[in-house]
Design a protein around this motif. Structure first.
Motif, PDB file in Angstrom:
ATOM      1  N   SER A  41      33.446  37.796  44.441  1.00  0.00           N
ATOM      2  CA  SER A  41      34.917  37.792  44.416  1.00  0.00           C
ATOM      3  C   SER A  41      35.472  36.622  45.244  1.00  0.00           C
ATOM      4  O   SER A  41      36.481  36.023  44.876  1.00  0.00           O
ATOM      5  CB  SER A  41      35.487  39.129  44.922  1.00  0.00           C
ATOM      6  OG  SER A  41      35.279  39.287  46.299  1.00  0.00           O
ATOM      7  N   ARG A  44      35.790  33.541  43.209  1.00  0.00           N
ATOM      8  CA  ARG A  44      36.841  33.577  42.174  1.00  0.00           C
ATOM      9  C   ARG A  44      38.244  33.430  42.773  1.00  0.00           C
ATOM     10  O   ARG A  44      39.130  32.859  42.162  1.00  0.00           O
ATOM     11  CB  ARG A  44      36.756  34.882  41.369  1.00  0.00           C
ATOM     12  CG  ARG A  44      35.494  34.943  40.503  1.00  0.00           C
ATOM     13  CD  ARG A  44      35.513  36.139  39.580  1.00  0.00           C
ATOM     14  NE  ARG A  44      35.393  37.411  40.274  1.00  0.00           N
ATOM     15  CZ  ARG A  44      34.238  37.954  40.651  1.00  0.00           C
ATOM     16  NH1 ARG A  44      33.097  37.328  40.410  1.00  0.00           N
ATOM     17  NH2 ARG A  44      34.196  39.118  41.263  1.00  0.00           N
ATOM     18  N   ASN A  45      38.460  33.943  43.982  1.00  0.00           N
ATOM     19  CA  ASN A  45      39.832  33.913  44.516  1.00  0.00           C
ATOM     20  C   ASN A  45      40.079  32.774  45.517  1.00  0.00           C
ATOM     21  O   ASN A  45      41.151  32.682  46.110  1.00  0.00           O
ATOM     22  CB  ASN A  45      40.204  35.265  45.150  1.00  0.00           C
ATOM     23  CG  ASN A  45      39.236  35.664  46.259  1.00  0.00           C
ATOM     24  OD1 ASN A  45      38.551  34.812  46.815  1.00  0.00           O
ATOM     25  ND2 ASN A  45      39.190  36.941  46.588  1.00  0.00           N
ATOM     26  N   THR A 181      44.723  37.513  51.118  1.00  0.00           N
ATOM     27  CA  THR A 181      43.397  37.560  50.476  1.00  0.00           C
ATOM     28  C   THR A 181      43.160  38.918  49.804  1.00  0.00           C
ATOM     29  O   THR A 181      42.161  39.099  49.115  1.00  0.00           O
ATOM     30  CB  THR A 181      42.257  37.286  51.490  1.00  0.00           C
ATOM     31  OG1 THR A 181      42.271  38.336  52.479  1.00  0.00           O
ATOM     32  CG2 THR A 181      42.422  35.950  52.182  1.00  0.00           C
ATOM     33  N   TYR A 183      45.389  40.255  47.680  1.00  0.00           N
ATOM     34  CA  TYR A 183      46.123  40.288  46.395  1.00  0.00           C
ATOM     35  C   TYR A 183      45.174  40.449  45.201  1.00  0.00           C
ATOM     36  O   TYR A 183      45.538  41.041  44.194  1.00  0.00           O
ATOM     37  CB  TYR A 183      46.916  38.993  46.171  1.00  0.00           C
ATOM     38  CG  TYR A 183      48.026  38.676  47.144  1.00  0.00           C
ATOM     39  CD1 TYR A 183      48.475  39.602  48.090  1.00  0.00           C
ATOM     40  CD2 TYR A 183      48.657  37.434  47.102  1.00  0.00           C
ATOM     41  CE1 TYR A 183      49.502  39.275  48.977  1.00  0.00           C
ATOM     42  CE2 TYR A 183      49.690  37.109  47.977  1.00  0.00           C
ATOM     43  CZ  TYR A 183      50.098  38.026  48.913  1.00  0.00           C
ATOM     44  OH  TYR A 183      51.108  37.708  49.782  1.00  0.00           O
ATOM     45  N   SER A 184      43.985  39.860  45.314  1.00  0.00           N
ATOM     46  CA  SER A 184      43.084  39.845  44.150  1.00  0.00           C
ATOM     47  C   SER A 184      42.285  41.139  44.005  1.00  0.00           C
ATOM     48  O   SER A 184      41.482  41.263  43.068  1.00  0.00           O
ATOM     49  CB  SER A 184      42.115  38.652  44.267  1.00  0.00           C
ATOM     50  OG  SER A 184      41.385  38.746  45.477  1.00  0.00           O
ATOM     51  N   ASP A 238      50.694  41.758  44.859  1.00  0.00           N
ATOM     52  CA  ASP A 238      50.797  40.512  45.627  1.00  0.00           C
ATOM     53  C   ASP A 238      52.058  40.462  46.483  1.00  0.00           C
ATOM     54  O   ASP A 238      52.622  39.389  46.731  1.00  0.00           O
ATOM     55  CB  ASP A 238      50.662  39.282  44.721  1.00  0.00           C
ATOM     56  CG  ASP A 238      51.572  39.369  43.503  1.00  0.00           C
ATOM     57  OD1 ASP A 238      52.386  40.311  43.445  1.00  0.00           O
ATOM     58  OD2 ASP A 238      51.452  38.493  42.629  1.00  0.00           O
TER      59      ASP A 238
END
Ligand code: NZQ
Ligand code: ZN
Length: 390
Positions: A41, A44-45, A181, A183-184, A238
Motif C-alpha cells: 500500500s 501505491r499511495n 496518509t 486517506y487511502s 479524505d
C-alpha cells in the motif's frame, strides 16, 4: 484507584506532511536502517517515495524488507533477524500499521536473543526481552496503538498460536502520524481500525477496580469521539480533521494512559487472538464479533458498570427498575454500531462454525489459570462465549 507508574517515552510527531521529516528523526537512531513495510500500500499511495527521499537526504543507508502480512508471521520475524545480523543494521523503521510495527518490534528484540528458543521462552512463557534495536515508526493506519506501546503480537505459522510479548525496550523512539496518509485506507480497514481503537478503550473500561471516575470519564469521552467520527471517516475518507481525531484517539487509547490506576481486562482480545490464529481474520472484525458476546456473558459480574456504559456511552435511558433492559439495550446499540460500520458481528457471517470452539478455548487458557480479569474466564466460559458469538 490502584497504585501505578506511568511513562510514555515515544516522541509523537503529528500532523500534515510530517512524513517528510522521517529522515531527521531516523538519523538519531543510526546510520544503517532496516526499512520494514507491508504488502505494497505504501508504494501505491506515495508514502514509500516520501520516506526514501527523506532517508536519502540524511545520507542514511537503507536495507529494505517488505511483505509483512496482517497477523504478522513468526517465520518472517526470523527472516528479519537474519537480515539485520547479516546486514549489520543499526535500527529499524516500520512504515505501516500494527502488523508492520509488531513485526519490527519482534525483529528488534529477537536480534539480541541467541542460544535461546525465542518463540517458546518469550512468546509462550512470557520471558521479557531486555534489549532491542531502536525503532522508528511511520503510522499508516490508526488501529493497534503499537506505535507508542511496548507490545507486539505475532502469529506462529507452524503452531497456529497468536501470542504477545511486551517490554520497554521495544517501545518505538518516535512515531510519525500524518492523518493524510490514512486517506487511502479501504473502508473495511477504516472500520476495523476504528473498532480496534474502541476495543482498546473497552478493555480498560470494564474493570472491577473502584473509584476510577477520572479514567472512566476519559474513556467515555474517547468512546464518544470514536462513535461520532468512525462513521464520518467512512463517508468522508479524505477529510483531514476527521482522520486526525481518529488518529490521535487511536494512539491515546493504547499508550497505557487510560488504564492507569485500574485493572484492565483483555479477555476479549485473547478470545479474538485465538480466532485470528486459526482463521487469519482481521483483528478489528474479530473484536466486533467477540465484544458483544463477551458482554452478554459477563455483565452479571458487575451490572452497575454495564448500566453506566449503556447510559453514559450509548445514551440509553437509565431505567432504575429495569437494570437488565438498560444493559442489553447498550450492548445492542454497540453491536448495531459495528454492523453499520460494515463489519460482521456474528461468526456465521464470516463462515466460522463451532468446530474449533473447544480447541480455541483450550489454547486460550493453556499455561494459565484463566483469561481476562473482569471475569476470570475458564475453558468452559470461553466455549459459551464463542457460542454466544455464533
Ligand atoms: O500491507 P499493506 O499493503 O500495507 O496493507 C495494509 C493491510 O492490508 C493496509 N493498510 C495500512 N495502511 C494503509 C493500508 N492500505 C491503504 N492505505 C494505507 N494508508 O491495511 C491492512 C491492515 O494493516 P495492519 O497493519 O494489519 O492493521 P492494524 O494496524 O489493524 O494491525 C493489526 C495487527 O496488530 C495487532 C493485531 O493483532 C494484528 O495482528 N495488534 C497489536 C497490538 C499492539 N502491538 O499493541 C494491539 C492490538 O490489540 C492488536 O492485537
Ligand atoms: Zn486490538
Amino acid at each position: 484507584m490502584n497504585n501505578f507508574t506511568y511513562k510514555s517515552p515515544t516522541q509523537v510527531v503529528f500532523g500534515k506532511d510530517t512524513v517528510k521529516e522521517v529522515g531527521q528523526y531516523m538519523k538519531a537512531l543510526g546510520k544503517r536502517v532496516l526499512l520494514h513495510y507491508g504488502g505494497g500500500s505504501i508504494k501505491r499511495n506515495g508514502i514509500y517515495d516520501t520516506v526514501i527521499q527523506s532517508l536519502k537526504a540524511q545520507d542514511l543507508e537503507i536495507v529494505e524488507f517488505g511483505g509483512v502480512v496482517p497477523n504478522p508471521r513468526y517465520s518472517m520475524v526470523l527472516e528479519g533477524i537474519d537480515i539485520c545480523r547479516k546486514e549489520q543494521v543499526d535500527c529499524i523503521l516500520a512504515v505501516g500499521g500494527g502488523s508492520v510495527i509488531d513485526s519490527a518490534k519482534a525483529i528488534a528484540a529477537g536480534y539480541y536473543i541467541e542460544n535461546e528458543d525465542y518463540w517458546n521462552d518469550y512468546f509462550m512463557v512470557h520471558k521479557r526481552p531486555t534489549q532491542a534495536l531502536p525503532i522508528g515508526v511511520v503510522l499508516t493506519i490508526p488501529a493497534a496503538g503499537s506505535e507508542t506501546n511496548r507490545g507486539t503480537v505475532i502469529t506462529n505459522d507452524q503452531t497456529a498460536f497468536k501470542r504477545s510479548i511486551g517490554a520497554d525496550c521495544m517501545i518505538p523512539k518516535f512515531a510519525i502520524i500524518d492523518p493524510q496518509t490514512h486517506y487511502s485506507l479501504p473502508a473495511y480497514q477504516t472500520a476495523c481500525g476504528c473498532t480496534d481503537i474502541i476495543a482498546h478503550l473497552l478493555e480498560r473500561y470494564f474493570t472491577q477496580t473502584t473509584n476510577v471516575d477520572f479514567s472512566d470519564r476519559l474513556l467515555e469521552a474517547s468512546l464518544k469521539t470514536m462513535i461520532h467520527y468512525a462513521p464520518l471517516a467512512l463517508q468522508h475518507p479524505d477529510d483531514y480533521d476527521i482522520r486526525a481525531e481518529i488518529a490521535w484517539c487511536g494512539t491515546i487509547a493504547h499508550n497505557g494512559l487510560l488504564g492507569k490506576g485500574r485493572q484492565e481486562d483483555w479477555g476479549t482480545h485473547d478470545l479474538q487472538h485465538e480466532l485470528g490464529a486459526i482463521y487469519d481474520i482481521t483483528h478489528g472484525e474479530g473484536l466486533a464479533i467477540m465484544f458483544p458476546a463477551w458482554m452478554k456473558y459477563v455483565y452479571h459480574e458487575n451490572p452497575t458498570r454495564f448500566v453506566q456504559f449503556a447510559h453514559r456511552v450509548w445514551d440509553v435511558d437509565y431505567a432504575y427498575d429495569k437494570e437488565e433492559e438498560t444493559i442489553l439495550a447498550g450492548i445492542e446499540k454497540m453491536e448495531r454500531f459495528f454492523h453499520d460500520l460494515g463489519l460482521a458481528t456474528r461468526l456465521h457471517e464470516i463462515q466460522i462454525d463451532e468446530r474449533d470452539f473447544e480447541t480455541m478455548a483450550e489454547k486460550l487458557v493453556l499455561g494459565r489459570d484463566h483469561a481476562g480479569n473482569f471475569m476470570h474466564l475458564k475453558k468452559e466460559d470461553a466455549i459459551r462465549i464463542y457460542q454466544l458469538a455464533k
